[in-house]
Design a protein around this motif. Sequence first.
Motif, PDB file in Angstrom:
ATOM      1  N   MET A   1     -19.213  28.278  39.874  1.00  9.47           N
ATOM      2  CA  MET A   1     -17.804  28.617  39.766  1.00  9.47           C
ATOM      3  C   MET A   1     -17.381  28.715  38.308  1.00  9.47           C
ATOM      4  O   MET A   1     -16.764  29.680  37.914  1.00  9.47           O
ATOM      5  CB  MET A   1     -16.995  27.553  40.519  1.00  9.47           C
ATOM      6  N   LEU A   2     -17.717  27.693  37.536  1.00  3.70           N
ATOM      7  CA  LEU A   2     -17.327  27.680  36.135  1.00  3.70           C
ATOM      8  C   LEU A   2     -18.082  28.735  35.333  1.00  3.70           C
ATOM      9  O   LEU A   2     -17.523  29.329  34.416  1.00  3.70           O
ATOM     10  CB  LEU A   2     -17.563  26.285  35.550  1.00  3.70           C
ATOM     11  N   GLU A   3     -19.328  28.985  35.703  1.00  4.36           N
ATOM     12  CA  GLU A   3     -20.113  30.005  35.014  1.00  4.36           C
ATOM     13  C   GLU A   3     -19.565  31.402  35.286  1.00  4.36           C
ATOM     14  O   GLU A   3     -19.536  32.243  34.387  1.00  4.36           O
ATOM     15  CB  GLU A   3     -21.571  29.917  35.438  1.00  4.36           C
ATOM     16  N   SER A   4     -19.125  31.648  36.509  1.00  6.35           N
ATOM     17  CA  SER A   4     -18.577  32.963  36.829  1.00  6.35           C
ATOM     18  C   SER A   4     -17.249  33.183  36.102  1.00  6.35           C
ATOM     19  O   SER A   4     -16.966  34.302  35.656  1.00  6.35           O
ATOM     20  CB  SER A   4     -18.408  33.126  38.328  1.00  6.35           C
ATOM     21  N   LEU A   5     -16.447  32.147  35.963  1.00  7.68           N
ATOM     22  CA  LEU A   5     -15.195  32.258  35.214  1.00  7.68           C
ATOM     23  C   LEU A   5     -15.480  32.529  33.742  1.00  7.68           C
ATOM     24  O   LEU A   5     -14.825  33.366  33.113  1.00  7.68           O
ATOM     25  CB  LEU A   5     -14.364  30.983  35.376  1.00  7.68           C
ATOM     26  N   SER A   6     -16.464  31.855  33.196  1.00 10.10           N
ATOM     27  CA  SER A   6     -16.844  32.067  31.803  1.00 10.10           C
ATOM     28  C   SER A   6     -17.360  33.490  31.594  1.00 10.10           C
ATOM     29  O   SER A   6     -17.030  34.139  30.596  1.00 10.10           O
ATOM     30  CB  SER A   6     -17.902  31.049  31.396  1.00 10.10           C
ATOM     31  N   HIS A   7     -18.159  33.971  32.525  1.00 11.75           N
ATOM     32  CA  HIS A   7     -18.689  35.336  32.435  1.00 11.75           C
ATOM     33  C   HIS A   7     -17.547  36.354  32.522  1.00 11.75           C
ATOM     34  O   HIS A   7     -17.530  37.343  31.780  1.00 11.75           O
ATOM     35  CB  HIS A   7     -19.711  35.562  33.548  1.00 11.75           C
ATOM     36  N   PHE A   8     -16.587  36.109  33.415  1.00 12.38           N
ATOM     37  CA  PHE A   8     -15.433  36.999  33.564  1.00 12.38           C
ATOM     38  C   PHE A   8     -14.609  37.028  32.281  1.00 12.38           C
ATOM     39  O   PHE A   8     -14.200  38.098  31.816  1.00 12.38           O
ATOM     40  CB  PHE A   8     -14.575  36.546  34.748  1.00 12.38           C
ATOM     41  N   LEU A   9     -14.359  35.866  31.688  1.00 16.66           N
ATOM     42  CA  LEU A   9     -13.573  35.813  30.455  1.00 16.66           C
ATOM     43  C   LEU A   9     -14.290  36.489  29.296  1.00 16.66           C
ATOM     44  O   LEU A   9     -13.660  37.107  28.441  1.00 16.66           O
ATOM     45  CB  LEU A   9     -13.247  34.362  30.105  1.00 16.66           C
ATOM     46  N   ASP A  10     -15.609  36.389  29.248  1.00 20.13           N
ATOM     47  CA  ASP A  10     -16.371  37.098  28.224  1.00 20.13           C
ATOM     48  C   ASP A  10     -16.233  38.603  28.369  1.00 20.13           C
ATOM     49  O   ASP A  10     -16.051  39.320  27.375  1.00 20.13           O
ATOM     50  CB  ASP A  10     -17.845  36.703  28.283  1.00 20.13           C
ATOM     51  N   LYS A  11     -16.303  39.097  29.596  1.00 20.88           N
ATOM     52  CA  LYS A  11     -16.170  40.538  29.832  1.00 20.88           C
ATOM     53  C   LYS A  11     -14.758  41.025  29.483  1.00 20.88           C
ATOM     54  O   LYS A  11     -14.597  42.078  28.868  1.00 20.88           O
ATOM     55  CB  LYS A  11     -16.503  40.882  31.276  1.00 20.88           C
ATOM     56  N   VAL A  12     -13.751  40.267  29.892  1.00 20.70           N
ATOM     57  CA  VAL A  12     -12.370  40.649  29.593  1.00 20.70           C
ATOM     58  C   VAL A  12     -12.131  40.617  28.090  1.00 20.70           C
ATOM     59  O   VAL A  12     -11.483  41.509  27.526  1.00 20.70           O
ATOM     60  CB  VAL A  12     -11.379  39.727  30.343  1.00 20.70           C
ATOM     61  N   SER A  13     -12.655  39.623  27.417  1.00 17.69           N
ATOM     62  CA  SER A  13     -12.484  39.510  25.975  1.00 17.69           C
ATOM     63  C   SER A  13     -13.128  40.674  25.243  1.00 17.69           C
ATOM     64  O   SER A  13     -12.537  41.245  24.322  1.00 17.69           O
ATOM     65  CB  SER A  13     -13.079  38.190  25.494  1.00 17.69           C
TER      66      SER A  13
END
Length: 69
Positions: A1-13
Amino acid sequence: MLESLSHFLDKVSSFLANRKGLLPLIGLVLILVNFILQFVAAGWLVESNLFLHLGLLLAIIGFMLAWAL
């Protein structure tokens, strides 16, 4: 869960780093939509100024992100 959120924030950034004016522009469009709806429509959407508030928050967040990126 936390890894997917981190991956999503990296892509958005990385997406927003190349398009720094996108969020303030979308916020400005929402504010203009709210202004037009004041004259065209009626109801809770107009009375609450929903698009005005969303547009203002999005524009402020966009300026803060553009400055940070």
